[in-house]
Scaffold this active site. Structure first.
Site, PDB file in Angstrom:
ATOM      1  N   LYS A 184     -51.544  32.267  25.356  1.00 20.71           N
ATOM      2  CA  LYS A 184     -52.316  31.792  26.513  1.00 20.71           C
ATOM      3  C   LYS A 184     -51.381  31.426  27.671  1.00 20.71           C
ATOM      4  O   LYS A 184     -50.165  31.464  27.531  1.00 20.71           O
ATOM      5  CB  LYS A 184     -53.223  30.627  26.093  1.00 20.71           C
ATOM      6  CG  LYS A 184     -54.176  30.982  24.942  1.00 20.71           C
ATOM      7  CD  LYS A 184     -55.263  31.975  25.333  1.00 20.71           C
ATOM      8  CE  LYS A 184     -55.861  32.716  24.165  1.00 20.71           C
ATOM      9  NZ  LYS A 184     -56.970  32.104  23.485  1.00 20.71           N
TER      10      LYS A 184
HETATM   11  C1  LIG Z   1     -57.990  32.197  22.250  1.00 22.61           C
HETATM   12  C2  LIG Z   1     -59.450  32.008  22.472  1.00 22.61           C
HETATM   13  C3  LIG Z   1     -60.197  31.041  21.784  1.00 22.61           C
HETATM   14  C4  LIG Z   1     -59.634  30.254  20.659  1.00 22.61           C
HETATM   15  O1  LIG Z   1     -58.526  29.512  20.996  1.00 22.61           O
HETATM   16  P1  LIG Z   1     -57.649  28.853  19.835  1.00 22.61           P
HETATM   17  O2  LIG Z   1     -56.849  27.815  20.536  1.00 22.61           O
HETATM   18  O3  LIG Z   1     -56.801  29.951  19.249  1.00 22.61           O
HETATM   19  O4  LIG Z   1     -58.589  28.273  18.843  1.00 22.61           O
HETATM   20  C5  LIG Z   1     -61.518  30.856  22.125  1.00 22.61           C
HETATM   21  N1  LIG Z   1     -62.101  31.591  23.082  1.00 22.61           N
HETATM   22  C6  LIG Z   1     -61.442  32.547  23.748  1.00 22.61           C
HETATM   23  C7  LIG Z   1     -62.150  33.311  24.825  1.00 22.61           C
HETATM   24  C8  LIG Z   1     -60.103  32.806  23.449  1.00 22.61           C
HETATM   25  O5  LIG Z   1     -59.435  33.771  24.097  1.00 22.61           O
END
Ligand SMILES: *Cc1c(COP(=O)(O)O)cnc(C)c1O
Length: 383
Positions: A184
């Protein structure tokens, strides 16, 4: 061809967070504590909200958001088919029923007109995802929520920098859920945060994320001395560790710098691919800030001569790692079995899901890496 493999979504990690992790290790306080609190303060200040609760993932945040809004079995939550499975799973784990509305083919975000068609007497909440970092049409979605007395949870996993008509993503609905997963825009490895302007909701997220124990139970091992705690509700184990926050509290200070670097890469991709038969991301909106999380191209076999999967394989053979965000949710077998969903339910999401490919877009990329990606894409289309 490039020598080493370009791993998709590699974060840029710098000396301050490396030092902070070492300091955390040396302090021997690894769990939830002062660094988690400091990271929460910094994210809350960046987003301009009073309350932020650090968690071990965005998935945990989405689940807790559904729980603290009081969603019950039989309640319906409308969300998007163009998302990661975690968005839908959180609704199911809270006992509610996910309902999909199709996306707009240009923005790839929930289409408010489709959402309106899916509202029933059972609908209790909307769960929009700001896909790739592009803001959803929040004015239209909030209007639907007002008309039908619905709660709104924003999935901001792609959208930490996103702004919509002067408002920051994740502060428009009731709760905003953020991810600091390794790929991210800002990372802690695994990690997440829930933001809200509602103190009562923030307290419940915090309590339900730590077993349902009374406030600040993590302090029971500090030098304030042991204090008894009560267990007030049956909660979950979702708290963020200081070891995670040690990374995030420094990453957040470079958020603008990293965004500017991704903007350079984004702009270069748009320029270099302009003459190719690829579908490129929609032009950046002028009255919004896009978080530039994913640069997605659409590979249509009729136009490109190769399918998305063929492109993915050719790039892989050129040592370029890519991602697919996302194959449409109704194509996943568990939802087909459980909810009877068919890919044709959401034709726009299906069309995108079969063609989309995400190219590397992080601040860690060098200009030479970006050149390698561009060269490999052009070459894949030539063969
Ligand atoms: C990465 C992601 C999640 C989950 O995030 P985590 O921190 O890995 O639990 C949820 N929604 C979207 C759209 C994502 O890209």
């Amino acid at each position: 061809m490039r020598q080493n493999y370009l791993v998709f979504g590699q974060p840029l990690l710098e000396q301050p967070e490396i030092d902070e992790v070492l300091a955390c290790m040396k302090s021997a306080w690894l769990g939830t504590g002062p660094k988690a609190a400091e990271f929460e303060r910094r994210v809350a200040a960046y987003k301009g909200v009073p309350f932020a609760v650090g968690l071990n993932s965005c998935t945990a945040g989405l689940h807790l958001a559904c729980v603290v809004l009081g969603l019950q079995p039989g309640d319906e939550v409308i969300t998007t088919p163009m998302t990661f499975c975690a968005t839908v799973n959180a609704i199911v784990h809270a006992g509610a029923t996910p309902v999909l509305a199709d996306v707009d083919p240009v923005t790839m975000n929930l289409d408010p007109a489709q959402v309106r068609k899916k509202v029933t007497k059972k609908t209790k909440a909307l769960l929009p995802v700001h896909f790739a970092g592009r803001a959803c049409d929040m004015d239209a979605l909030m209007a639907i929520a007002r008309d039908h007395d619905l709660k709104v949870i924003e999935d901001c996993a792609h959208a930490i920098e996103t702004e919509y008509r002067g408002k920051k993503a994740g502060t428009i609905g009731d709760l905003g859920c953020f991810s600091f997963y390794s790929t991210k825009n800002i990372v802690t490895g695994e990690g997440g945060m829930v933001l809200t302007r509602d103190e009562r909701l923030a307290k419940r997220v915090k309590m339900m994320g730590l077993h349902g124990m009374s406030a600040d139970a993590w302090k029971r091992f500090t030098d304030d001395g042991y204090k008894h705690y009560d267990v007030e509700e049956v909660g979950f184990k979702y708290n963020m560790m200081d070891l995670q926050a040690a990374i995030g509290m420094h990453q957040i200070t470079r958020i603008e710098q990293y965004w500017q670097r991704r903007l350079q890469i984004w702009t270069r991709y748009m320029r270099e691919f302009a003459d190719l038969p690829l579908g490129l991301p929609a032009a950046l909106p002028t009255d919004e800030r896009h978080a530039l999380h994913l640069f997605t191209i659409l590979v249509d076999k009729a136009r490109c001569g190769i399918s998305r999967d063929e492109m993915l394989m050719r790039l892989h053979k050129q040592n370029i790692g890519t991602g697919v965000h996302y194959r449409a949710i109704p194509g996943m077998s568990v939802y087909q079995r459980r909810f009877g969903w068919k890919p044709s339910d959401c034709p726009n999401a299906l069309h995108i899901g079969d063609r989309t490919l995400s190219l590397p877009l992080t601040a860690k990329l060098t200009d030479a890496d970006v050149t390698d990606v561009i060269t490999a894409v052009r070459q894949a289309l030539r063969k």
